[in-house]
Write a protein that holds these residues in place. Structure first.
Motif, PDB file in Angstrom:
ATOM      1  N   ARG A  42       0.852  -1.189   0.000  1.00 21.53           N
ATOM      2  CA  ARG A  42       0.000   0.000   0.000  1.00 21.53           C
ATOM      3  C   ARG A  42       0.889   1.241   0.000  1.00 21.53           C
ATOM      4  O   ARG A  42       1.812   1.356   0.813  1.00 21.53           O
ATOM      5  CB  ARG A  42      -0.923   0.019   1.222  1.00 21.53           C
ATOM      6  CG  ARG A  42      -1.894  -1.136   1.264  1.00 21.53           C
ATOM      7  CD  ARG A  42      -2.932  -0.922   2.367  1.00 21.53           C
ATOM      8  NE  ARG A  42      -3.874   0.145   2.006  1.00 21.53           N
ATOM      9  CZ  ARG A  42      -4.137   1.199   2.758  1.00 21.53           C
ATOM     10  NH1 ARG A  42      -3.514   1.393   3.907  1.00 21.53           N
ATOM     11  NH2 ARG A  42      -5.023   2.095   2.368  1.00 21.53           N
ATOM     12  N   ALA A  43       0.592   2.174  -0.900  1.00 16.40           N
ATOM     13  CA  ALA A  43       1.391   3.390  -1.028  1.00 16.40           C
ATOM     14  C   ALA A  43       0.501   4.612  -0.901  1.00 16.40           C
ATOM     15  O   ALA A  43      -0.666   4.604  -1.312  1.00 16.40           O
ATOM     16  CB  ALA A  43       2.124   3.420  -2.365  1.00 16.40           C
ATOM     17  N   LEU A  44       1.069   5.671  -0.340  1.00 21.51           N
ATOM     18  CA  LEU A  44       0.404   6.961  -0.235  1.00 21.51           C
ATOM     19  C   LEU A  44       1.232   7.993  -0.979  1.00 21.51           C
ATOM     20  O   LEU A  44       2.416   8.170  -0.693  1.00 21.51           O
ATOM     21  CB  LEU A  44       0.257   7.362   1.235  1.00 21.51           C
ATOM     22  CG  LEU A  44      -0.275   8.766   1.522  1.00 21.51           C
ATOM     23  CD1 LEU A  44      -1.677   8.956   0.935  1.00 21.51           C
ATOM     24  CD2 LEU A  44      -0.282   9.031   3.030  1.00 21.51           C
ATOM     25  N   TRP A  62       1.284  -1.824  -6.959  1.00 25.60           N
ATOM     26  CA  TRP A  62       0.900  -1.220  -5.689  1.00 25.60           C
ATOM     27  C   TRP A  62      -0.578  -0.841  -5.684  1.00 25.60           C
ATOM     28  O   TRP A  62      -1.150  -0.507  -6.718  1.00 25.60           O
ATOM     29  CB  TRP A  62       1.731   0.037  -5.428  1.00 25.60           C
ATOM     30  CG  TRP A  62       3.179  -0.202  -5.193  1.00 25.60           C
ATOM     31  CD1 TRP A  62       4.133  -0.471  -6.144  1.00 25.60           C
ATOM     32  CD2 TRP A  62       3.856  -0.207  -3.943  1.00 25.60           C
ATOM     33  NE1 TRP A  62       5.361  -0.643  -5.551  1.00 25.60           N
ATOM     34  CE2 TRP A  62       5.221  -0.480  -4.199  1.00 25.60           C
ATOM     35  CE3 TRP A  62       3.448   0.000  -2.625  1.00 25.60           C
ATOM     36  CZ2 TRP A  62       6.168  -0.548  -3.177  1.00 25.60           C
ATOM     37  CZ3 TRP A  62       4.395  -0.063  -1.610  1.00 25.60           C
ATOM     38  CH2 TRP A  62       5.737  -0.340  -1.886  1.00 25.60           C
ATOM     39  N   ARG A 105      -2.633   3.149   7.166  1.00 26.92           N
ATOM     40  CA  ARG A 105      -1.192   2.951   7.305  1.00 26.92           C
ATOM     41  C   ARG A 105      -0.674   2.376   5.987  1.00 26.92           C
ATOM     42  O   ARG A 105      -1.365   1.601   5.319  1.00 26.92           O
ATOM     43  CB  ARG A 105      -0.879   2.007   8.455  1.00 26.92           C
ATOM     44  CG  ARG A 105      -1.209   2.590   9.830  1.00 26.92           C
ATOM     45  CD  ARG A 105      -0.280   3.744  10.163  1.00 26.92           C
ATOM     46  NE  ARG A 105      -0.553   4.307  11.487  1.00 26.92           N
ATOM     47  CZ  ARG A 105      -1.369   5.325  11.698  1.00 26.92           C
ATOM     48  NH1 ARG A 105      -2.034   5.865  10.672  1.00 26.92           N
ATOM     49  NH2 ARG A 105      -1.552   5.795  12.922  1.00 26.92           N
ATOM     50  N   PHE A 106       0.568   2.738   5.657  1.00 32.08           N
ATOM     51  CA  PHE A 106       1.078   2.440   4.323  1.00 32.08           C
ATOM     52  C   PHE A 106       2.496   1.888   4.390  1.00 32.08           C
ATOM     53  O   PHE A 106       3.284   2.241   5.265  1.00 32.08           O
ATOM     54  CB  PHE A 106       1.060   3.716   3.466  1.00 32.08           C
ATOM     55  CG  PHE A 106      -0.308   4.320   3.327  1.00 32.08           C
ATOM     56  CD1 PHE A 106      -1.131   3.959   2.276  1.00 32.08           C
ATOM     57  CD2 PHE A 106      -0.781   5.228   4.269  1.00 32.08           C
ATOM     58  CE1 PHE A 106      -2.405   4.501   2.157  1.00 32.08           C
ATOM     59  CE2 PHE A 106      -2.054   5.776   4.164  1.00 32.08           C
ATOM     60  CZ  PHE A 106      -2.868   5.408   3.104  1.00 32.08           C
ATOM     61  N   ASP A 107       2.801   1.025   3.414  1.00 31.34           N
ATOM     62  CA  ASP A 107       4.147   0.464   3.300  1.00 31.34           C
ATOM     63  C   ASP A 107       5.121   1.466   2.693  1.00 31.34           C
ATOM     64  O   ASP A 107       6.332   1.356   2.909  1.00 31.34           O
ATOM     65  CB  ASP A 107       4.108  -0.798   2.426  1.00 31.34           C
ATOM     66  CG  ASP A 107       3.135  -1.833   2.968  1.00 31.34           C
ATOM     67  OD1 ASP A 107       3.414  -2.381   4.041  1.00 31.34           O
ATOM     68  OD2 ASP A 107       2.089  -2.056   2.326  1.00 31.34           O
ATOM     69  N   VAL A 109       5.199   5.786   1.931  1.00 31.73           N
ATOM     70  CA  VAL A 109       4.623   7.127   1.865  1.00 31.73           C
ATOM     71  C   VAL A 109       5.609   8.006   1.114  1.00 31.73           C
ATOM     72  O   VAL A 109       6.783   8.092   1.484  1.00 31.73           O
ATOM     73  CB  VAL A 109       4.338   7.703   3.258  1.00 31.73           C
ATOM     74  CG1 VAL A 109       3.819   9.141   3.151  1.00 31.73           C
ATOM     75  CG2 VAL A 109       3.324   6.836   4.000  1.00 31.73           C
ATOM     76  N   THR A 134       3.590   2.246   8.132  1.00 33.82           N
ATOM     77  CA  THR A 134       3.464   1.046   8.944  1.00 33.82           C
ATOM     78  C   THR A 134       4.842   0.536   9.353  1.00 33.82           C
ATOM     79  O   THR A 134       5.871   0.929   8.771  1.00 33.82           O
ATOM     80  CB  THR A 134       2.700  -0.046   8.164  1.00 33.82           C
ATOM     81  OG1 THR A 134       2.325  -1.082   9.069  1.00 33.82           O
ATOM     82  CG2 THR A 134       3.553  -0.626   7.041  1.00 33.82           C
TER      83      THR A 134
END
Length: 222
Positions: A42-44, A62, A105-107, A109, A134
């Motif tokens: 997961r990406a932001l 992603w 929460r992201f892997d 950012v 995260t």
């Protein structure tokens, strides 16, 4: 370069309000280098603009949350994602990061060149970005380290924060973060009139540590 008190949403709507695309449509190089070595998760994408980074991440597998203050920018980004067939992997959202922030929460950012000529509490935004990482995840910040040669005099007079100044402003707990990169790098670029130039970027890559696991390892045996 003095910050204007103009409303951020108004400024960026005008910035993206023309008919022509603003950016190149290519992924930022430092993001591509970092993400290439990571398993997709997961990406932001903070300040996603016209969506090039979010689209690249989605094409690499992603699941992406991509946010911007400008509805015009988000409309362009959604259209580009649909054309590339990855819209299903990207959730776009409108946020003024000074006042709201995406949940979760992201892997990874990513804050790429999150500068603004209008008022923005960057330090607070970057601290919030760190909170969204995260355990085991990465925070990537890429900033301008100096003004480009073609910029106006007022830009050259602006103080661009150093890597250490950015880190000091975030005031992160060193026990919770590993510095993977914290350096100034140069890259080749082409100016608006086709002139060749060398640009200076600050690159900060941090990894959130599992402090509970570390505490467990050093706890005395019973």
């Amino acid at each position: 370069m003095t910050e204007s008190t103009q409303d951020a949403q108004e400024f960026w709507e005008e910035f993206y309000g023309g008919h022509e695309k603003v950016w190149s449509g290519r992924v930022n190089a430092q993001l591509a280098d970092v993400a290439a070595d990571l398993a997709p998760g997961r990406a932001l994408d903070l300040g996603c603009g016209e969506g090039a980074d979010a689209i690249w991440l989605a094409e690499d597998g992603w699941q992406v949350v991509a946010v911007d203050v400008s509805a015009n920018a988000l409309e362009r980004a959604r259209a580009a994602a649909e054309r590339r067939g990855v819209a299903v992997r990207i959730r776009f959202g409108r946020h003024d990061l000074s006042t709201s922030f995406p949940d979760g929460r992201f892997d990874l950012v990513s804050a790429q060149f999150l500068h603004s000529p209008v008022t923005l509490d960057r330090e607070a935004v970057l601290r919030r970005a760190a909170e969204a990482v995260t355990v085991g995840g990465r925070l990537l910040i890429v900033d301008h380290g100096a003004a480009p040669p073609w910029a106006g005099e007022h830009v050259h007079e602006h103080h661009f924060a150093t890597v250490e100044e950015v880190l000091a402003g975030m005031d992160l707990d060193g026990r919770q973060w590993e510095r993977l990169r914290a350096e100034t790098v140069d890259r080749d670029a082409v100016g608006p009139d086709g002139q060749a130039a060398t640009l200076t970027d600050n690159v900060i890559l941090l990894r959130r540590l599992d402090t509970q696991a570390a505490s467990w390892k050093i706890s005395p045996s019973v």
